[in-house]
Scaffold this active site. Structure first.
Site, PDB file in Angstrom:
ATOM      1  N   PRO A 182       0.888  -1.113   0.127  1.00  0.00           N
ATOM      2  CA  PRO A 182       0.049  -0.049   0.102  1.00  0.00           C
ATOM      3  C   PRO A 182       0.865   1.270   0.023  1.00  0.00           C
ATOM      4  CG  PRO A 182       0.031  -1.083   2.103  1.00  0.00           C
ATOM      5  CD  PRO A 182       0.541  -1.963   1.252  1.00  0.00           C
ATOM      6  N   GLU A 183       0.466   2.225  -0.652  1.00  0.00           N
ATOM      7  CA  GLU A 183       1.348   3.619  -0.673  1.00  0.00           C
ATOM      8  C   GLU A 183       0.209   4.599   0.301  1.00  0.00           C
ATOM      9  OE1 GLU A 183       2.771   5.084  -4.031  1.00  0.00           O
ATOM     10  OE2 GLU A 183       2.549   3.343  -5.164  1.00  0.00           O
ATOM     11  N   ARG A 227       2.399 -13.231   3.994  1.00  0.00           N
ATOM     12  CA  ARG A 227       3.936 -13.355   3.892  1.00  0.00           C
ATOM     13  C   ARG A 227       4.873 -12.974   5.122  1.00  0.00           C
ATOM     14  NH1 ARG A 227       5.470 -11.267  -1.934  1.00  0.00           N
ATOM     15  NH2 ARG A 227       7.637 -12.110  -1.236  1.00  0.00           N
TER      16      ARG A 227
END
Ligand SMILES: [Zn+2]
Length: 305
Positions: free
Chosen positions: A2-3, A141
């Protein structure tokens, strides 16, 4: 990953449902997802009330009333999903809890966890609040983390200290931005924008979009930028970020926001990102795609100099 605008969208959603809640129980089931053990985390936060949900770049900061903060980074596949209590406790009707606490939502990496039952196999930390609601930190992850730090020492945290200023901070000026660019550097302007120590929170999408808006080719060296180009780039970064937050973030890989909704920035306002071969929205020339700083980079060779 995400930014900044996506993380800001998540922050706003979390702020709405978490502030005021009291932690009753916490369980860490994956060592890599928390910097302290399950027992240590419980000893530190059980009984504390959430006071604030803030953000520095892409880092979420959950502030508790016991002078402790939880630094939370979603990294590649992290999610925060809030589930209201299953059973009606009757406390809402009594006015003890505000109505806004009734809704579920989640933010972060989009996958089935948003609609399935929780916890699931990606759940790493479960926070249980005093009304029976839960916050799940999921991370397929395991690159994300939760880290408790004294609130007074957040700025001293190694990761926080490595970050440049927040581009949307009202105190961050064009002069500050210019001063942070490596003077006379032969590095490409795109790589310097992606470097989180220059300005925090700019990822691939907003680097390309800001450079288009400022009419600067991504491969230009920092040394070649004029003062007016630097000022234009500063304004472009802020403008792209603000627009994207207003649109609810970007939708790359079906990115979903804190209410499970897709942001609309890429559909509505992106000019170059992910538009290789399509006509430039300003001049009609085909958008080009190349590699700069090791990343897929989109630009218009007609509009950008
Ligand atoms: Zn163009």
């Amino acid at each position: 990953m995400p930014e900044l605008p996506e993380v800001e969208t998540i922050r706003r959603g979390l702020e709405r449902v978490l502030v005021g809640r009291v932690v009753q129980h916490v369980e860490v089931s994956e060592k890599r997802s928390c910097t302290v053990s399950s027992q240590e985390l419980a000893a530190a936060i059980v009984g504390a009330q959430v006071e604030t949900v803030s953000r520095h770049g892409k880092l979420l900061i959950i502030g508790l009333d016991n002078a402790l903060s939880l630094l939370t980074h979603l990294r590649m596949t992290g999610q925060l999903i809030f589930k209201a209590a299953d059973v009606d406790t009757g406390l809402e009707a009594s006015g003890a809890f505000p109505d806004k606490w009734e809704s579920d939502f989640g933010g972060g990496y989009p996958n089935q966890s948003f609609i399935g039952n929780l916890p699931d196999k990606t759940t790493r930390i479960i926070f249980t609040f005093s009304d029976g609601s839960h916050l799940y930190f999921n991370d397929q992850r395991k690159f994300g983390y939760v880290k408790p730090v004294p609130t007074g020492e957040v700025q001293l945290d190694d990761f926080v200290a490595s970050l440049g200023p927040e581009p949307l901070d009202p105190c961050f000026s064009a002069e500050d931005f210019a001063a942070r660019l490596p003077k006379g550097s032969k590095r490409s302007v795109k790589s310097v924008l992606l470097d989180q120590s220059t300005v925090t929170g700019i990822g691939n999408i907003y680097a390309d979009e800001s450079l288009f808006l400022a009419r600067i080719l991504p491969s230009r060296t920092v040394a070649s930028l004029t003062r007016s180009e630097i000022t234009a780039l500063y304004a472009a970064i802020r403008s792209c970020m603000e627009q994207s937050i207003a649109d609810g973030g970007s939708t790359m890989k079906d990115y979903v926001d804190s209410e499970g909704l897709r942001g609309e920035y890429l559909d509505l306002h992106a000019t170059v990102f992910n538009r290789a071969g399509l006509p430039c929205r300003v001049c009609g020339a085909p958008i080009r795609k190349t590699k700069v700083a090791g990343r897929g980079t989109h630009y218009c060779e007609n509009c950008q100099k």
